[in-house]
Design a protein around this motif. Structure first.
Motif, mmCIF file in Angstrom:
data_model
loop_
_atom_site.group_PDB
_atom_site.id
_atom_site.type_symbol
_atom_site.label_atom_id
_atom_site.label_comp_id
_atom_site.label_asym_id
_atom_site.label_seq_id
_atom_site.Cartn_x
_atom_site.Cartn_y
_atom_site.Cartn_z
ATOM 1 N N ARG A 89 58.393 29.416 41.197
ATOM 2 C CA ARG A 89 58.152 30.822 41.509
ATOM 3 C C ARG A 89 56.676 31.066 41.773
ATOM 4 O O ARG A 89 55.809 30.479 41.111
ATOM 5 C CB ARG A 89 58.591 31.707 40.341
ATOM 6 C CG ARG A 89 60.082 31.638 40.019
ATOM 7 C CD ARG A 89 60.874 32.533 40.940
ATOM 8 N NE ARG A 89 62.305 32.400 40.702
ATOM 9 C CZ ARG A 89 63.225 33.239 41.147
ATOM 10 N NH1 ARG A 89 62.849 34.278 41.867
ATOM 11 N NH2 ARG A 89 64.498 33.033 40.907
ATOM 12 N N ARG A 258 53.456 39.552 51.423
ATOM 13 C CA ARG A 258 54.320 38.943 50.403
ATOM 14 C C ARG A 258 53.696 37.669 49.817
ATOM 15 O O ARG A 258 52.718 37.142 50.343
ATOM 16 C CB ARG A 258 55.681 38.609 51.001
ATOM 17 C CG ARG A 258 56.395 39.777 51.648
ATOM 18 C CD ARG A 258 57.659 39.332 52.338
ATOM 19 N NE ARG A 258 58.650 38.883 51.344
ATOM 20 C CZ ARG A 258 59.591 39.669 50.841
ATOM 21 N NH1 ARG A 258 59.674 40.928 51.206
ATOM 22 N NH2 ARG A 258 60.457 39.186 49.960
ATOM 23 N N HIS A 259 54.345 37.199 48.750
ATOM 24 C CA HIS A 259 53.918 35.934 48.128
ATOM 25 C C HIS A 259 55.085 35.246 47.437
ATOM 26 O O HIS A 259 54.878 34.394 46.571
ATOM 27 C CB HIS A 259 52.801 36.183 47.113
ATOM 28 C CG HIS A 259 53.118 37.247 46.096
ATOM 29 N ND1 HIS A 259 54.020 37.057 45.075
ATOM 30 C CD2 HIS A 259 52.659 38.520 45.966
ATOM 31 C CE1 HIS A 259 54.092 38.159 44.348
ATOM 32 N NE2 HIS A 259 53.282 39.075 44.869
ATOM 33 N N ASP A 260 56.322 35.607 47.778
ATOM 34 C CA ASP A 260 57.466 35.111 47.029
ATOM 35 C C ASP A 260 58.038 33.789 47.532
ATOM 36 O O ASP A 260 58.924 33.220 46.881
ATOM 37 C CB ASP A 260 58.578 36.169 46.997
ATOM 38 C CG ASP A 260 58.991 36.631 48.387
ATOM 39 O OD1 ASP A 260 58.200 36.462 49.334
ATOM 40 O OD2 ASP A 260 60.102 37.176 48.529
ATOM 41 N N ASP A 261 57.546 33.281 48.647
ATOM 42 C CA ASP A 261 58.029 31.989 49.140
ATOM 43 C C ASP A 261 57.242 30.878 48.444
ATOM 44 O O ASP A 261 56.093 30.591 48.801
ATOM 45 C CB ASP A 261 57.857 31.898 50.653
ATOM 46 C CG ASP A 261 58.488 30.630 51.249
ATOM 47 O OD1 ASP A 261 58.835 29.717 50.468
ATOM 48 O OD2 ASP A 261 58.606 30.544 52.484
ATOM 49 N N ARG A 263 57.373 27.828 48.626
ATOM 50 C CA ARG A 263 57.168 26.595 49.394
ATOM 51 C C ARG A 263 55.893 26.655 50.241
ATOM 52 O O ARG A 263 55.526 25.655 50.855
ATOM 53 C CB ARG A 263 58.368 26.350 50.306
ATOM 54 C CG ARG A 263 59.685 26.153 49.563
ATOM 55 C CD ARG A 263 60.863 26.262 50.490
ATOM 56 N NE ARG A 263 60.919 27.608 51.101
ATOM 57 C CZ ARG A 263 61.835 27.979 51.995
ATOM 58 N NH1 ARG A 263 62.757 27.113 52.389
ATOM 59 N NH2 ARG A 263 61.819 29.210 52.488
ATOM 60 N N ARG A 264 55.210 27.796 50.268
ATOM 61 C CA ARG A 264 54.034 27.954 51.117
ATOM 62 C C ARG A 264 52.759 27.737 50.315
ATOM 63 O O ARG A 264 52.559 28.342 49.248
ATOM 64 C CB ARG A 264 54.021 29.339 51.764
ATOM 65 C CG ARG A 264 55.257 29.640 52.608
ATOM 66 C CD ARG A 264 55.047 30.828 53.498
ATOM 67 N NE ARG A 264 53.997 30.574 54.492
ATOM 68 C CZ ARG A 264 53.747 31.389 55.518
ATOM 69 N NH1 ARG A 264 54.463 32.492 55.686
ATOM 70 N NH2 ARG A 264 52.785 31.107 56.368
ATOM 71 N N ASN A 267 50.680 30.530 48.966
ATOM 72 C CA ASN A 267 51.224 31.240 47.811
ATOM 73 C C ASN A 267 51.064 30.464 46.511
ATOM 74 O O ASN A 267 50.840 31.058 45.454
ATOM 75 C CB ASN A 267 52.714 31.545 48.026
ATOM 76 C CG ASN A 267 52.962 32.523 49.157
ATOM 77 O OD1 ASN A 267 52.086 33.305 49.519
ATOM 78 N ND2 ASN A 267 54.164 32.487 49.727
#
Length: 342
Positions: A89, A258-261, A263-264, A267
């Motif tokens: 997360r 956003r910042h919920d991925d 895998r990036r 983030n």
């Protein structure tokens, strides 16, 4: 323990006896320095700061002119701009729970189980995990120390509900300058072993204007200024300057709104820096060959050489306080992340 490594040199100096060189009867007798009382050696304290949504690449881009406090911490302390979040997360509540427990997120694999990112009245970490979960807060309390939390988001009240006996003071204050003023006063007036301060500005600007936008840059500058005010408070009194170690990190970065991925890289890449008396100056990976700089990667927890993670905060803070690791923790659980000056 690190505290013993930090205090030992000072004790050696204070207990030193003048050289026993031959002298005539007229020479004065060598002076023996009396052993210091416990009051002369301040108890160690930790000030943990989490700057919500702080992107390390923006800190680099703004440079020492835009973020002088963060660059000072990096220059004078042990740090890296390439630490990692929890792997599963990259959100505020799960990652702050990781910071305080030293656990991954997935409850089925021994994690804390906090997978949501909103305020849920009545929720606790114990319920999320399906059983008891200890934290840096509970361990400081068990060790006889006091704990204070200063947070800017209502969802972080989860920690007060989860470890109510361990939290001696809890402040929810949405205005960051006022939050920092209250935290600074508490630092000066109380001898808390562990103080946690949450600064929300970069995350708020990122969600509204975009992470990396002009407004976001301004919010990072403001967060830097507020961290500087906390450092100024620490350095204003010898008692604080000789006892407080700062551990600063973030819960996630961000891109777009956003910042919920998870895998990036933008983030999951966060800063991690430790600063204070007895702390080495240098890159954390250079200081800790057992840890591995992950480059742009997102290594899992099975790797023999782990990256520095924001979840290392819990057990590093306990090490700085001379306490053992959080039972059940998975990050820096051997307290082998070394920040002591040689």
């Amino acid at each position: 323990m690190l505290v013993r490594r930090l205090v030992a040199p000072a004790l050696a100096v204070l207990l030193a006896v003048a050289p026993a060189a031959a002298c005539s009867r007229s020479d004065p007798a060598p002076r023996v320095v009396p052993a210091p009382s416990s009051a002369e050696i301040p108890e160690p304290r930790v000030l943990a700061i989490s700057v919500d949504g702080l992107r390390p690449d923006v800190v680099e881009r703004l440079g020492p002119e835009g973020t002088p406090t963060l660059h000072r911490l990096l220059a004078e302390g042990a740090g890296t701009l390439n630490a990692r979040t929890a792997r599963q997360r990259t959100e505020t509540l799960p990652d702050h729970t990781t910071q305080l427990t030293g656990r991954r997120v997935d409850a089925a694999r021994g994690g804390h189980g906090v997978t949501w990112n909103e305020h849920r009245p009545g929720s606790t970490v114990r319920r999320a995990a399906g059983g008891p979960v200890r934290s840096v807060l509970s361990e400081v309390h068990r060790g006889g120390g006091e704990v204070a939390l200063f947070v800017a988001k209502q969802k972080l009240t989860l920690f007060q509900r989860s470890w109510p006996r361990a939290v001696d003071r809890f402040v929810l204050e949405a205005d960051p300058p006022r939050l920092v003023r209250r935290a600074g006063r508490d630092l000066a007036r109380q001898d808390r072993a562990f103080t946690f301060v949450h600064l929300p500005d970069p995350d708020a600007a990122g969600h509204t204007h975009g992470f990396g936008s002009t407004a976001y840059d301004d919010a990072v500058r403001e967060a830097d200024r507020l961290v500087g005010r906390l450092l100024a408070r620490v350095e204003s009194e010898p008692r604080l300057a000789s006892s407080v170690r700062v551990v600063l990190t973030s819960d996630h970065g961000g891109t777009g709104l956003r910042h919920d991925d998870a895998r990036r890289a933008v983030n999951y890449t966060v800063p991690f820096v430790v600063w204070g008396p007895g702390v080495a100056a240098g890159d954390l990976y250079d200081l800790n060959p057992d840890y591995r700089d992950p480059g742009d990667g997102r290594p899992g927890y099975g790797r023999a050489r782990q990256p520095v993670r924001n979840g290392d905060l819990a057990n590093l803070s306990l090490d700085l306080l001379g306490l053992g690791p959080v039972p059940g923790s998975q990050m820096n659980d051997e307290q082998d992340l070394d920040v002591a000056a040689s």
